[in-house]
Design an enzyme around this catalytic site. Structure first.
Site, PDB file in Angstrom:
ATOM      1  N   CYS A 175      -6.085 -74.849  61.940  1.00  0.00           N
ATOM      2  CA  CYS A 175      -4.735 -75.056  62.448  1.00  0.00           C
ATOM      3  C   CYS A 175      -4.239 -76.413  61.939  1.00  0.00           C
ATOM      4  O   CYS A 175      -4.923 -77.421  62.104  1.00  0.00           O
ATOM      5  CB  CYS A 175      -4.734 -75.025  63.973  1.00  0.00           C
ATOM      6  SG  CYS A 175      -3.127 -75.417  64.712  1.00  0.00           S
TER       7      CYS A 175
ATOM      8  N   CYS B 286      -3.781 -78.953  65.232  1.00  0.00           N
ATOM      9  CA  CYS B 286      -4.885 -79.527  66.021  1.00  0.00           C
ATOM     10  C   CYS B 286      -6.247 -79.498  65.336  1.00  0.00           C
ATOM     11  O   CYS B 286      -7.200 -80.067  65.852  1.00  0.00           O
ATOM     12  CB  CYS B 286      -4.978 -78.810  67.368  1.00  0.00           C
ATOM     13  SG  CYS B 286      -5.582 -77.112  67.246  1.00  0.00           S
TER      14      CYS B 286
ATOM     15  N   CYS C  20      -2.490 -70.390  67.898  1.00  0.00           N
ATOM     16  CA  CYS C  20      -3.715 -71.169  68.039  1.00  0.00           C
ATOM     17  C   CYS C  20      -3.970 -71.316  69.530  1.00  0.00           C
ATOM     18  O   CYS C  20      -3.101 -71.757  70.281  1.00  0.00           O
ATOM     19  CB  CYS C  20      -3.545 -72.535  67.393  1.00  0.00           C
ATOM     20  SG  CYS C  20      -4.951 -73.637  67.678  1.00  0.00           S
TER      21      CYS C  20
ATOM     22  N   CYS D 152      -3.809 -75.275  70.770  1.00  0.00           N
ATOM     23  CA  CYS D 152      -2.574 -76.069  70.866  1.00  0.00           C
ATOM     24  C   CYS D 152      -1.304 -75.229  70.957  1.00  0.00           C
ATOM     25  O   CYS D 152      -0.205 -75.778  70.991  1.00  0.00           O
ATOM     26  CB  CYS D 152      -2.473 -77.030  69.689  1.00  0.00           C
ATOM     27  SG  CYS D 152      -2.104 -76.217  68.120  1.00  0.00           S
TER      28      CYS D 152
ATOM     29  N   CYS E 100      -1.402 -61.733  59.437  1.00  0.00           N
ATOM     30  CA  CYS E 100      -0.408 -62.185  58.470  1.00  0.00           C
ATOM     31  C   CYS E 100       0.038 -63.577  58.918  1.00  0.00           C
ATOM     32  O   CYS E 100       0.777 -63.712  59.899  1.00  0.00           O
ATOM     33  CB  CYS E 100       0.736 -61.181  58.452  1.00  0.00           C
ATOM     34  SG  CYS E 100       1.902 -61.404  57.128  1.00  0.00           S
TER      35      CYS E 100
END
Length: 132
Positions: free
Chosen positions: A48, A51, A97, A100, A120
């Site tokens: 991510c 984070c 995510c 976060c 995707c």
């Protein structure tokens, strides 16, 4: 008076590029075939961008022809959250995510075996940490 949400946005705007902020925090989507990872063949783990949470492995990445990085599985079931998304008059499953709450993209039931899933994901939401 500033809400916590507003101060969070101010922090994210300082940390992220405008494109990353629009995609990860405002749930925008990058144009197909424009993201830096849609045709990337490098090996490693995709994290991510907000984070640093590990999300996807290059081992599950494949060319779906959609113009976005596509994966048939996540690196760990507890690394993402899924929510029903009714935007743009469609019913889709949004991928976030879990650590976060960054918007990553969507998951569709038209991927390859063994999962049959196509995650995707927007390139701007990802940070590839390459392995040799």
């Amino acid at each position: 008076m500033t809400s916590n949400h507003d101060s969070d946005d101010a922090i994210w705007q300082q940390k992220l590029t405008p494109e990353q902020f629009n995609i990860c925090r405002l749930k925008a989507t990058e144009a197909p075939f424009t993201g830096k990872y849609y045709d990337c063949k490098k090996t490693g783990i995709y994290h991510c961008v907000c984070c640093g949470q590990a999300l996807f492995s290059s081992e599950t990445k494949y060319d779906s022809g959609s113009g976005w990085p596509s994966f048939w599985d996540v690196i760990a079931v507890d690394s993402i959250a899924e929510h029903t998304d009714f935007s743009y008059g469609m019913r889709r499953v949004e991928v976030l995510c879990k650590q976060c709450n960054a918007h990553l993209g969507h998951v569709f039931p038209d991927g390859p075996k063994p999962t049959g899933l196509r995650y995707c994901i927007n390139s701007a939401a990802l940070d590839l940490r390459e392995t040799p």
